[in-house]
Scaffold this motif. Structure first.
Motif, mmCIF file in Angstrom:
data_model
loop_
_atom_site.group_PDB
_atom_site.id
_atom_site.type_symbol
_atom_site.label_atom_id
_atom_site.label_comp_id
_atom_site.label_asym_id
_atom_site.label_seq_id
_atom_site.Cartn_x
_atom_site.Cartn_y
_atom_site.Cartn_z
ATOM 1 N N UNK A 131 54.528 87.734 32.569
ATOM 2 C CA UNK A 131 53.736 86.509 32.385
ATOM 3 C C UNK A 131 54.170 85.810 31.099
ATOM 4 N N UNK A 132 54.404 84.527 31.189
ATOM 5 C CA UNK A 132 54.861 83.758 30.023
ATOM 6 C C UNK A 132 53.793 83.738 28.927
ATOM 7 N N UNK A 133 54.214 83.593 27.658
ATOM 8 C CA UNK A 133 53.239 83.478 26.560
ATOM 9 C C UNK A 133 52.230 82.372 26.861
ATOM 10 N N UNK A 134 50.959 82.693 26.685
ATOM 11 C CA UNK A 134 49.839 81.786 26.950
ATOM 12 C C UNK A 134 49.807 81.319 28.400
ATOM 13 N N UNK A 135 50.477 82.069 29.274
ATOM 14 C CA UNK A 135 50.531 81.680 30.676
ATOM 15 C C UNK A 135 49.559 82.468 31.536
ATOM 16 N N UNK A 136 49.632 82.197 32.827
ATOM 17 C CA UNK A 136 48.753 82.858 33.800
ATOM 18 C C UNK A 136 49.601 83.492 34.892
ATOM 19 N N UNK A 137 49.318 84.764 35.185
ATOM 20 C CA UNK A 137 50.066 85.476 36.217
ATOM 21 C C UNK A 137 49.670 84.965 37.600
ATOM 22 N N UNK A 138 50.619 85.046 38.518
ATOM 23 C CA UNK A 138 50.393 84.586 39.894
ATOM 24 C C UNK A 138 50.765 85.716 40.848
ATOM 25 N N UNK A 139 50.587 85.483 42.135
ATOM 26 C CA UNK A 139 51.009 86.477 43.125
ATOM 27 C C UNK A 139 52.520 86.686 43.057
ATOM 28 N N UNK A 140 53.254 85.644 42.734
ATOM 29 C CA UNK A 140 54.701 85.791 42.575
ATOM 30 C C UNK A 140 55.016 86.685 41.380
ATOM 31 N N UNK A 141 54.264 86.542 40.310
ATOM 32 C CA UNK A 141 54.432 87.414 39.149
ATOM 33 C C UNK A 141 54.189 88.860 39.552
ATOM 34 N N UNK A 142 53.145 89.071 40.342
ATOM 35 C CA UNK A 142 52.837 90.422 40.817
ATOM 36 C C UNK A 142 54.007 90.997 41.623
ATOM 37 N N UNK A 143 54.543 90.188 42.557
ATOM 38 C CA UNK A 143 55.653 90.655 43.377
ATOM 39 C C UNK A 143 56.870 91.042 42.551
ATOM 40 N N UNK A 144 57.174 90.236 41.538
ATOM 41 C CA UNK A 144 58.316 90.538 40.670
ATOM 42 C C UNK A 144 58.089 91.813 39.879
ATOM 43 N N UNK A 145 56.857 91.998 39.385
ATOM 44 C CA UNK A 145 56.536 93.194 38.608
ATOM 45 C C UNK A 145 56.632 94.439 39.472
ATOM 46 N N UNK A 146 56.107 94.377 40.695
ATOM 47 C CA UNK A 146 56.165 95.523 41.600
ATOM 48 C C UNK A 146 57.600 95.890 41.927
#
Length: 331
Positions: free
Chosen positions: A222-237
């Motif tokens: 997640x970018x600084x001061x940003x908000x995670x998304x479902x796409x962020x979740x997919x990339x992390x997994x």
């Protein structure tokens, strides 16, 4: 009792910190990988050396000089011989000596306690012979990840610790507790977990370590001061599966017997393990072989019973279950 990597050590550390707030002396001893009675004694001695402080540390320096060496015992001497037992018994007696000298009660946490049996099949009787004298001197917590072995140690009438402790099974965490913790940690660093939270909670299924591992990499993506998304979740997994936990998952799979692999494959993919159709899909026998494999996996903590599932079981590790379902076992 709980599978390995389920948060037992963190819980024991937190319990120790709370005990110290109440005036107790907390000592944590991890027996993972011990082979001999000398190893057990050395782990106990090292725990006191590293964890006592101030006047108690100075007291221990003096006591340590009086302890018999916990070196190798000649093969001709059985553990039942007093000469073999004495170095271990002296270290087990430290809470009693501390109480007699300072009047302070200890909380002793023995982690991976089942591994002590590697030293000798009746080592639990030797340990009990000392600590049963500790009445006012100490309280004990026994933790372990080999669920079947730990249960047998305290519920079998043939074992020294029969009915000497109350079993506490660590179940999955409440999703709302995980959500609150993750949201707070994100906000503390000026980030928001956003829509990544829902799939994270569903995937981790209350598993403490997996929830924290995945939350960390969602946070990192997640970018600084940003908000995670479902796409962020997919990339992390995907990062966890391909990089961070890849060797661990391959190692866990390769350490299993063939029957255990077939059982996990069936259960991870939602197939009733004893059905003929499952046998055709995963191979092996649907009778004694599958039953033996499932019992072994339950005892090891790799499987847990789940009456709400059509298989009757679920994998303790949701990450391993996903890895198997995706067919990554052959990669």
């Amino acid at each position: 009792m709980a599978p390995r990597r389920y948060g037992k050590t963190s819980l024991l550390r937190a319990l120790g910190a709370r005990a110290e707030e109440l005036g107790l002396i907390a000592v944590y001893v991890n027996f993972f990988g011990v082979v001999t009675a000398a190893d057990i004694g050395e782990r106990i001695e090292l725990a006191y050396e590293q964890q006592l402080c101030g006047p108690l540390a100075r007291w221990f320096d003096g006591v340590r000089a009086t302890l018999r060496l916990a070196g190798p015992v000649p093969a001709s001497i059985e553990l039942t011989d007093a000469r073999a037992q004495q170095p271990l018994l002296e270290r087990l007696a430290l809470p009693r000596r501390l109480f007699e000298k300072h009047g302070k009660r200890c909380l002793i946490a023995f982690d991976e306690f089942q591994d002590t049996l590697t030293a000798h099949a009746r080592i639990d009787a030797v340990i009990r012979s000392e600590i049963e004298q500790h009445g006012d001197a100490a309280s004990y917590v026994f933790a372990g990840s080999q669920v079947g072995m730990m249960r047998a140690l305290f519920t079998s009438k043939r074992r020294a610790f029969f009915a000497q402790a109350r079993a506490v099974d660590l179940g999955p965490l409440d999703p709302s507790e995980i959500a609150r913790f993750v949201e707070q940690r994100f906000l503390a660093t000026s980030k928001r977990v956003g829509t990544a939270l829902k799939p994270l909670l569903a995937f981790s299924d209350g598993h403490p370590q997996r929830a924290m591992l995945l939350a960390h990499f969602v946070w990192e993506a997640t970018a600084p001061r940003g908000e995670a998304t479902e796409q962020t979740w997919g990339s992390a997994l995907e990062r966890v599966l391909l990089v961070e936990a890849a060797e661990e998952l391959r190692g866990a799979w390769s350490s299993l017997q063939g029957g255990e692999r077939r059982a996990l494959l069936a259960i991870a993919t939602g197939q009733p393990p004893y059905a003929r159709s499952t046998q055709r899909q995963v191979g092996g026998s649907r009778g004694g072989g599958m039953e033996h494999a499932i019992r072994s996996l339950l005892d090891a903590g790799d499987l847990v019973e789940d009456r709400g599932s059509n298989t009757g079981y679920r994998l303790a590790d949701p990450l391993l279950a996903h890895w198997i379902r995706e067919g990554r076992t052959g990669r």
